[in-house]
Design a protein around this motif. Structure first.
Motif, PDB file in Angstrom:
ATOM      1  N   VAL A  75      40.131  43.958  37.740  1.00 18.80           N
ATOM      2  CA  VAL A  75      39.377  43.169  37.413  1.00 18.80           C
ATOM      3  C   VAL A  75      38.989  41.871  38.799  1.00 18.80           C
ATOM      4  CG1 VAL A  75      37.892  41.579  35.430  1.00 18.80           C
ATOM      5  CG2 VAL A  75      39.200  43.501  35.152  1.00 18.80           C
ATOM      6  N   GLU A  76      39.921  42.639  39.567  1.00 21.69           N
ATOM      7  CA  GLU A  76      39.609  41.484  41.074  1.00 21.69           C
ATOM      8  C   GLU A  76      39.130  41.191  41.211  1.00 21.69           C
ATOM      9  OE1 GLU A  76      42.381  43.258  43.801  1.00 21.69           O
ATOM     10  OE2 GLU A  76      44.123  43.962  42.615  1.00 21.69           O
ATOM     11  N   GLN A  77      38.239  39.335  41.159  1.00 22.60           N
ATOM     12  CA  GLN A  77      37.086  38.885  42.195  1.00 22.60           C
ATOM     13  C   GLN A  77      37.237  39.371  43.279  1.00 22.60           C
ATOM     14  OE1 GLN A  77      34.332  38.100  40.277  1.00 22.60           O
ATOM     15  NE2 GLN A  77      35.021  38.923  37.755  1.00 22.60           N
TER      16      GLN A  77
END
Length: 103
Positions: free
Chosen positions: A83-85
């Motif tokens: 879920v890295e932005q």
């Protein structure tokens, strides 16, 4: 100088057709108010409605599958910790998108 309009000898005479007459599929002509025209229009409207309903059902099924796949993909991403932005670009100004509250 004077000009006279004459028909071309190499082309057949063109007839001016009544714009209110249409050729029906069965060969009869249709005039405004003719019951045959009304029946034909009702038939075409029904066929068009059936086609739109069919396309709508197909689209609904496709959109449902797309929604399921998106939900599954998002669920898999959160379960796997992916879920890295991505960092915002250097020229991004978050305060301009705050809705006016943080100016």
């Amino acid at each position: 100088m004077r000009f006279e309009l004459v028909s071309s000898p190499d082309r057949p005479e063109e007839k001016e057709e009544d714009p209110y007459r249409e050729a029906a599929p069965h060969g009869r002509s249709l005039v405004p108010g003719d019951k045959t025209r009304a029946a034909l229009m009702a038939e075409r409207a029904g066929a068009l409605g059936d086609r739109i309903s069919s396309l709508s059902r197909s689209l609904s099924v496709s959109l449902g599958r797309l929604d399921e796949n998106i939900a599954r993909h998002e669920r898999e991403r959160t379960e796997n910790g992916v879920v890295e932005q991505a960092p915002p670009p250097d020229n991004f100004r978050a305060h301009l998108f705050s809705g006016g509250g943080d100016r």
